[in-house]
Design a protein around this motif. Structure first.
Motif, PDB file in Angstrom:
ATOM      1  N   ALA A  66      24.388 -13.449  -3.390  1.00 46.61           N
ATOM      2  CA  ALA A  66      23.937 -12.530  -2.417  1.00 46.61           C
ATOM      3  C   ALA A  66      24.443 -11.191  -2.593  1.00 46.61           C
ATOM      4  O   ALA A  66      23.672 -10.265  -2.414  1.00 46.61           O
ATOM      5  N   ARG A  67      25.823 -10.951  -2.973  1.00 44.20           N
ATOM      6  CA  ARG A  67      26.295  -9.517  -3.046  1.00 44.20           C
ATOM      7  C   ARG A  67      25.650  -8.909  -4.172  1.00 44.20           C
ATOM      8  O   ARG A  67      25.730  -7.661  -4.176  1.00 44.20           O
ATOM      9  N   VAL A  68      25.227  -9.443  -5.170  1.00 45.41           N
ATOM     10  CA  VAL A  68      24.603  -9.010  -6.523  1.00 45.41           C
ATOM     11  C   VAL A  68      23.124  -8.504  -5.896  1.00 45.41           C
ATOM     12  O   VAL A  68      22.703  -7.464  -6.193  1.00 45.41           O
ATOM     13  N   VAL A  69      22.520  -9.325  -5.313  1.00 43.90           N
ATOM     14  CA  VAL A  69      21.117  -9.247  -5.064  1.00 43.90           C
ATOM     15  C   VAL A  69      20.893  -8.021  -3.950  1.00 43.90           C
ATOM     16  O   VAL A  69      20.083  -7.234  -4.140  1.00 43.90           O
ATOM     17  N   GLU A  70      21.903  -8.000  -2.890  1.00 43.71           N
ATOM     18  CA  GLU A  70      21.823  -6.637  -2.210  1.00 43.71           C
ATOM     19  C   GLU A  70      21.894  -5.429  -2.825  1.00 43.71           C
ATOM     20  O   GLU A  70      21.476  -4.399  -2.321  1.00 43.71           O
ATOM     21  N   LYS A  71      22.494  -5.285  -3.996  1.00 43.95           N
ATOM     22  CA  LYS A  71      22.558  -4.093  -4.703  1.00 43.95           C
ATOM     23  C   LYS A  71      21.169  -3.567  -5.502  1.00 43.95           C
ATOM     24  O   LYS A  71      21.104  -2.388  -5.567  1.00 43.95           O
ATOM     25  N   LEU A  72      20.282  -4.430  -5.263  1.00 44.00           N
ATOM     26  CA  LEU A  72      18.980  -4.359  -6.114  1.00 44.00           C
ATOM     27  C   LEU A  72      18.035  -3.535  -5.397  1.00 44.00           C
ATOM     28  O   LEU A  72      18.109  -3.775  -4.240  1.00 44.00           O
ATOM     29  N   SER A  73      17.102  -2.692  -5.843  1.00 41.74           N
ATOM     30  CA  SER A  73      16.210  -2.045  -5.300  1.00 41.74           C
ATOM     31  C   SER A  73      14.778  -2.600  -5.456  1.00 41.74           C
ATOM     32  O   SER A  73      14.497  -3.272  -6.787  1.00 41.74           O
ATOM     33  N   ALA A  74      13.822  -2.215  -4.569  1.00 42.78           N
ATOM     34  CA  ALA A  74      12.376  -2.745  -4.908  1.00 42.78           C
ATOM     35  C   ALA A  74      11.678  -1.577  -5.923  1.00 42.78           C
ATOM     36  O   ALA A  74      12.016  -0.455  -5.927  1.00 42.78           O
ATOM     37  N   PRO A  75      11.004  -2.259  -7.008  1.00 39.20           N
ATOM     38  CA  PRO A  75      10.296  -1.313  -7.697  1.00 39.20           C
ATOM     39  C   PRO A  75       9.206  -0.374  -7.153  1.00 39.20           C
ATOM     40  O   PRO A  75       8.573  -0.771  -5.963  1.00 39.20           O
ATOM     41  N   LEU A  76       9.119   1.165  -7.602  1.00 41.11           N
ATOM     42  CA  LEU A  76       8.065   1.953  -6.936  1.00 41.11           C
ATOM     43  C   LEU A  76       6.806   1.759  -7.845  1.00 41.11           C
ATOM     44  O   LEU A  76       5.824   2.049  -7.253  1.00 41.11           O
ATOM     45  N   GLY A  77       6.650   0.812  -8.897  1.00 40.34           N
ATOM     46  CA  GLY A  77       5.649   0.707  -9.653  1.00 40.34           C
ATOM     47  C   GLY A  77       5.923  -0.217 -10.745  1.00 40.34           C
ATOM     48  O   GLY A  77       7.155  -0.781 -10.829  1.00 40.34           O
ATOM     49  N   ASP A  78       4.853  -0.400 -11.505  1.00 38.31           N
ATOM     50  CA  ASP A  78       5.321  -1.533 -12.711  1.00 38.31           C
ATOM     51  C   ASP A  78       5.252  -0.974 -14.049  1.00 38.31           C
ATOM     52  O   ASP A  78       5.021   0.335 -14.267  1.00 38.31           O
ATOM     53  N   ALA A  79       5.370  -1.736 -15.147  1.00 33.35           N
ATOM     54  CA  ALA A  79       5.463  -1.143 -16.420  1.00 33.35           C
ATOM     55  C   ALA A  79       4.158  -0.410 -16.972  1.00 33.35           C
ATOM     56  O   ALA A  79       4.074   0.224 -17.531  1.00 33.35           O
ATOM     57  N   LEU A  80       3.066  -0.799 -16.348  1.00 33.73           N
ATOM     58  CA  LEU A  80       1.603  -0.374 -16.752  1.00 33.73           C
ATOM     59  C   LEU A  80       1.464   1.231 -16.287  1.00 33.73           C
ATOM     60  O   LEU A  80       0.953   1.988 -16.640  1.00 33.73           O
ATOM     61  N   ASP A  81       2.299   1.150 -14.916  1.00 31.94           N
ATOM     62  CA  ASP A  81       2.364   2.598 -14.293  1.00 31.94           C
ATOM     63  C   ASP A  81       3.156   3.481 -15.169  1.00 31.94           C
ATOM     64  O   ASP A  81       2.641   4.598 -15.585  1.00 31.94           O
ATOM     65  N   GLY A  82       4.244   2.855 -15.773  1.00 35.04           N
ATOM     66  CA  GLY A  82       5.075   3.764 -16.473  1.00 35.04           C
ATOM     67  C   GLY A  82       4.311   4.251 -18.009  1.00 35.04           C
ATOM     68  O   GLY A  82       4.560   5.199 -18.349  1.00 35.04           O
ATOM     69  N   ALA A  83       3.549   3.149 -18.475  1.00 38.38           N
ATOM     70  CA  ALA A  83       2.787   3.512 -19.478  1.00 38.38           C
ATOM     71  C   ALA A  83       1.786   4.463 -19.226  1.00 38.38           C
ATOM     72  O   ALA A  83       1.556   5.560 -20.374  1.00 38.38           O
ATOM     73  N   LEU A  84       1.143   4.661 -18.319  1.00 42.67           N
ATOM     74  CA  LEU A  84      -0.032   5.648 -17.851  1.00 42.67           C
ATOM     75  C   LEU A  84       0.953   6.790 -17.539  1.00 42.67           C
ATOM     76  O   LEU A  84       0.189   8.080 -17.940  1.00 42.67           O
ATOM     77  N   ILE A  85       2.197   7.010 -17.106  1.00 48.09           N
ATOM     78  CA  ILE A  85       2.869   8.249 -17.060  1.00 48.09           C
ATOM     79  C   ILE A  85       3.282   8.823 -18.440  1.00 48.09           C
ATOM     80  O   ILE A  85       3.082   9.777 -18.897  1.00 48.09           O
ATOM     81  N   LEU A  86       3.452   7.820 -19.466  1.00 47.83           N
ATOM     82  CA  LEU A  86       3.576   8.092 -20.785  1.00 47.83           C
ATOM     83  C   LEU A  86       2.492   8.893 -21.357  1.00 47.83           C
ATOM     84  O   LEU A  86       2.458   9.744 -22.227  1.00 47.83           O
ATOM     85  N   ALA A  87       1.392   8.197 -20.980  1.00 49.77           N
ATOM     86  CA  ALA A  87       0.144   8.770 -21.501  1.00 49.77           C
ATOM     87  C   ALA A  87      -0.140  10.232 -21.150  1.00 49.77           C
ATOM     88  O   ALA A  87      -0.932  10.773 -21.557  1.00 49.77           O
ATOM     89  N   GLY A  88       0.292  10.746 -19.968  1.00 53.15           N
ATOM     90  CA  GLY A  88       0.162  11.851 -19.545  1.00 53.15           C
ATOM     91  C   GLY A  88      -0.394  11.888 -18.233  1.00 53.15           C
ATOM     92  O   GLY A  88      -0.787  12.915 -17.550  1.00 53.15           O
ATOM     93  N   LEU A  89      -0.676  10.924 -17.508  1.00 53.61           N
ATOM     94  CA  LEU A  89      -1.284  10.810 -16.062  1.00 53.61           C
ATOM     95  C   LEU A  89      -0.199  11.250 -15.026  1.00 53.61           C
ATOM     96  O   LEU A  89       1.012  11.096 -14.997  1.00 53.61           O
ATOM     97  N   PRO A  90      -0.639  12.468 -14.478  1.00 52.74           N
ATOM     98  CA  PRO A  90       0.342  13.070 -13.510  1.00 52.74           C
ATOM     99  C   PRO A  90       0.707  11.899 -12.420  1.00 52.74           C
ATOM    100  O   PRO A  90      -0.031  10.994 -11.861  1.00 52.74           O
ATOM    101  N   ILE A  91       2.214  11.767 -11.886  1.00 48.81           N
ATOM    102  CA  ILE A  91       2.492  10.839 -11.080  1.00 48.81           C
ATOM    103  C   ILE A  91       2.025  11.028  -9.840  1.00 48.81           C
ATOM    104  O   ILE A  91       1.591   9.999  -9.238  1.00 48.81           O
ATOM    105  N   GLY A  92       1.650  12.306  -9.266  1.00 50.19           N
ATOM    106  CA  GLY A  92       0.683  12.405  -8.080  1.00 50.19           C
ATOM    107  C   GLY A  92      -0.487  11.466  -8.156  1.00 50.19           C
ATOM    108  O   GLY A  92      -0.780  11.018  -7.002  1.00 50.19           O
ATOM    109  N   SER A  93      -1.307  11.740  -9.351  1.00 47.52           N
ATOM    110  CA  SER A  93      -2.592  10.988  -9.520  1.00 47.52           C
ATOM    111  C   SER A  93      -2.418   9.497  -9.403  1.00 47.52           C
ATOM    112  O   SER A  93      -2.953   8.762  -8.722  1.00 47.52           O
ATOM    113  N   LEU A  94      -1.354   9.216  -9.879  1.00 48.99           N
ATOM    114  CA  LEU A  94      -1.009   7.470  -9.957  1.00 48.99           C
ATOM    115  C   LEU A  94      -0.596   7.144  -8.583  1.00 48.99           C
ATOM    116  O   LEU A  94      -1.444   6.039  -8.134  1.00 48.99           O
TER     117      LEU A  94
END
Length: 293
Positions: free
Chosen positions: A261-289
Motif C-alpha cells: 500500500a505504501r508503494v501504491v500511494e506514491k503513484l499518480s493517475a495518468p492524464l492520457g495514454d500512449a496513443l495520446d503521446g504519439a499524437l503529441i509527437l506527431a505535432g498535435l497541440p496538447i490543447g487540441s488533444l
C-alpha cells in the motif's frame, strides 16, 4: 485538412489512433507485434497495417495520405542503428516522427509535462522526463531485463513447468495448465522455445495471475517476485527525483493489487495514454488533444 495519426508499437500488438486538427477521434487500428526484434520487414508491415486500418476506419482516401502527420513510438527502437533503418523505410505520409514506446507513454501520461512512468506490458521499463532530458531505467530487452513484465512471468512459469516434468519440483495447478499446452512433453517445450518471442512468453502471464489469485504456490512465488521487482523500480524512480510516477501497460491493473500500500500511494493517475503521446509527437497541440476528448 491536416490529420494526425499516433502509433503505439509494442511487443504484443501495434495500435493506431487517427484524429483531426481539433483532436476529434476519427479512426483506430490494431495490428501485430512491432518490436524491432521481429525484423525490419515484419516491423514495417505491422506499422503500415495499423496505420492503414486507422485511416480506412476514418474514411481517409489513399490520395489524402500525404496530408497525415504521424508519430510512432516503437519498442526496441533504441537498439544500435535501428532508428536510422526505420527512418529509411517508405511511409506515404506528410511527416513521420519516431521515438520509443516508453517516450510516447510518458508524453501521454503527463500530457507532455515532466514526470515518470513504469510500463508493465510484454516488457518493462521506467522512464523519467525532466524538460528535454529523459532517463531510462531497465528495459534492456528480454530475457536479460524486463523484470516484472508479462514476458518475465511467462518465462518463470515455463521454467517451473519444466522442473515439474523432470521431477525436480511438485506439480501444481499452474504447472499442469502450462504443460498441458505442450502435451506434457519436454521436447515440445524445447521446440517451442526455439522460435518463441517475448510476446509468446507473455501469453502465459494471464495464467500466472489467475492461479496466483486462487493461491497456487508456484504462481504466488512468481507474482510476489515480480511485485518486488516492480516496487524496486518505483523506489528507484522516486530516488532519482521524479515528482510523480504513473504505472502503465497491460499488466499494470492486474499486478497493482500485489504491491504494498505504501508503494501504491506514491503513484499518480495518468492524464492520457500512449496513443495520446504519439499524437503529441506527431505535432498535435496538447490543447487540441484535451478538447477532443
Amino acid at each position: 485538412m491536416v490529420l494526425y495519426l499516433g502509433i503505439d508499437a509494442g511487443g504484443t500488438a501495434s495500435k493506431a489512433r487517427l484524429v483531426d486538427a481539433n483532436g476529434l477521434r476519427l479512426g483506430a487500428g490494431k495490428a501485430g507485434p512491432a518490436n524491432t526484434r521481429i525484423g525490419l520487414d515484419a516491423l514495417h508491415r505491422s506499422l503500415l497495417d495499423a496505420c492503414t486500418q486507422a485511416l480506412k476506419d476514418g474514411g481517409v482516401a489513399d490520395s489524402d495520405y500525404g496530408s497525415v502527420r504521424v508519430g510512432m513510438g516503437i519498442a526496441g527502437i533504441n537498439r544500435m542503428g535501428m532508428k536510422q533503418q526505420i527512418q529509411a523505410l517508405d511511409f506515404p505520409f506528410a511527416n513521420v516522427q519516431l521515438t520509443s514506446d516508453s517516450i510516447i507513454a510518458n508524453l501521454g501520461a503527463h500530457m507532455g509535462g515532466d514526470g515518470a512512468i513504469l510500463i508493465l506490458g510484454t516488457g518493462s521499463v521506467g522512464l523519467i522526463k525532466r524538460g528535454e532530458d529523459s532517463l531510462s531505467i531497465g528495459g534492456y530487452g528480454f530475457p536479460i531485463s524486463d523484470e516484472g513484465s508479462g514476458a518475465a512471468l511467462g518465462l518463470s512459469a515455463i521454467r517451473h513447468a519444466l522442473r515439474t516434468l523432470d521431477g525436480r519440483t511438485r506439480p501444481t495447478q499452474l504447472s499442469q495448465a502450462v504443460t498441458k499446452q505442450f502435451d506434457h512433453a519436454i521436447p515440445n517445450v524445447i521446440a517451442w522455445m526455439d522460435d518463441a518471442a517475448p510476446a509468446d512468453y507473455a501469453a502465459f502471464a494471464p495464467l500466472v495471475m489467475e492461479y496466483a489469485e486462487i493461491g497456487d504456490e508456484i504462481a504466488l512465488s512468481i507474482v510476489r517476485d515480480a511485485a518486488q521487482h516492480i516496487e524496486r523500480f518505483i523506489e528507484t524512480i522516486f530516488a532519482k527525483g521524479a515528482s510523480r510516477c504513473v504505472l502503465m501497460g497491460g499488466l499494470a491493473p492486474r499486478i497493482k493489487p500485489w504491491l504494498r500500500a505504501r508503494v501504491v500511494e506514491k503513484l499518480s493517475a495518468p492524464l492520457g495514454d500512449a496513443l495520446d503521446g504519439a499524437l503529441i509527437l506527431a505535432g498535435l497541440p496538447i490543447g487540441s488533444l484535451a478538447s477532443g476528448r
